[in-house]
Design a protein around this motif. Structure first.
Motif, PDB file in Angstrom:
ATOM      1  N   PRO A   1       0.804  -1.227   0.000  1.00 28.43           N
ATOM      2  CA  PRO A   1       0.000   0.000   0.000  1.00 28.43           C
ATOM      3  C   PRO A   1       0.840   1.282   0.000  1.00 28.43           C
ATOM      4  N   VAL A   2       1.997   1.283   0.661  1.00 22.62           N
ATOM      5  CA  VAL A   2       2.834   2.494   0.687  1.00 22.62           C
ATOM      6  C   VAL A   2       3.493   2.785  -0.661  1.00 22.62           C
ATOM      7  N   ASP A   3       3.490   1.809  -1.582  1.00 22.35           N
ATOM      8  CA  ASP A   3       4.076   1.994  -2.907  1.00 22.35           C
ATOM      9  C   ASP A   3       3.136   2.712  -3.879  1.00 22.35           C
ATOM     10  N   VAL A   4       1.872   2.856  -3.505  1.00 24.83           N
ATOM     11  CA  VAL A   4       0.854   3.371  -4.419  1.00 24.83           C
ATOM     12  C   VAL A   4       0.562   4.833  -4.113  1.00 24.83           C
ATOM     13  N   LEU A   5       0.543   5.655  -5.159  1.00 30.68           N
ATOM     14  CA  LEU A   5       0.187   7.058  -4.992  1.00 30.68           C
ATOM     15  C   LEU A   5      -1.316   7.185  -4.787  1.00 30.68           C
ATOM     16  N   VAL A   6      -1.717   8.091  -3.917  1.00 28.37           N
ATOM     17  CA  VAL A   6      -3.140   8.325  -3.652  1.00 28.37           C
ATOM     18  C   VAL A   6      -3.625   9.417  -4.596  1.00 28.37           C
ATOM     19  N   VAL A   7      -4.660   9.132  -5.362  1.00 29.81           N
ATOM     20  CA  VAL A   7      -5.214  10.081  -6.307  1.00 29.81           C
ATOM     21  C   VAL A   7      -5.750  11.291  -5.552  1.00 29.81           C
ATOM     22  N   GLY A   8      -5.423  12.473  -6.056  1.00 31.13           N
ATOM     23  CA  GLY A   8      -5.928  13.697  -5.445  1.00 31.13           C
ATOM     24  C   GLY A   8      -5.034  14.297  -4.372  1.00 31.13           C
ATOM     25  N   GLN A   9      -3.923  13.634  -4.066  1.00 31.38           N
ATOM     26  CA  GLN A   9      -2.988  14.179  -3.080  1.00 31.38           C
ATOM     27  C   GLN A   9      -1.727  14.639  -3.796  1.00 31.38           C
ATOM     28  N   ASP A  10      -1.072  15.684  -3.251  1.00 29.75           N
ATOM     29  CA  ASP A  10       0.189  16.157  -3.797  1.00 29.75           C
ATOM     30  C   ASP A  10       1.274  15.133  -3.516  1.00 29.75           C
TER      31      ASP A  10
END
Length: 71
Positions: free
Chosen positions: A60-69
């Motif tokens: 999970p820490v490898d994935v970018l969260v959509v909508g966050q800088d």
């Protein structure tokens, strides 16, 4: 999610209360790949989201969260 992890029937992205707020957030434990079209109505996918596979190669820490800088 309904059904088994290997063959889910429905993948729920989030459930909203009467005020339009998401229920309590959770800590991600697994990364999954899914397919969705771009048809969005009132901020929600218009068509069902399809589960493709569990991504055992990602955490999970490898994935970018959509909508966050992201730096």
């Amino acid at each position: 999610m309904t059904g088994s992890l290997a063959s889910p029937g429905t993948l729920l992205i989030g459930r909203y209360d009467a005020a339009g707020q998401l229920f309590q957030p959770i800590e991600p434990e697994v990364v999954v790949e899914f397919r969705a079209d771009t048809a969005i109505d009132a901020g929600r996918y218009r068509h069902p989201v399809r589960h493709l596979r569990v991504r055992t190669d990602l955490r999970p820490v490898d994935v970018l969260v959509v909508g966050q800088d992201h730096d």
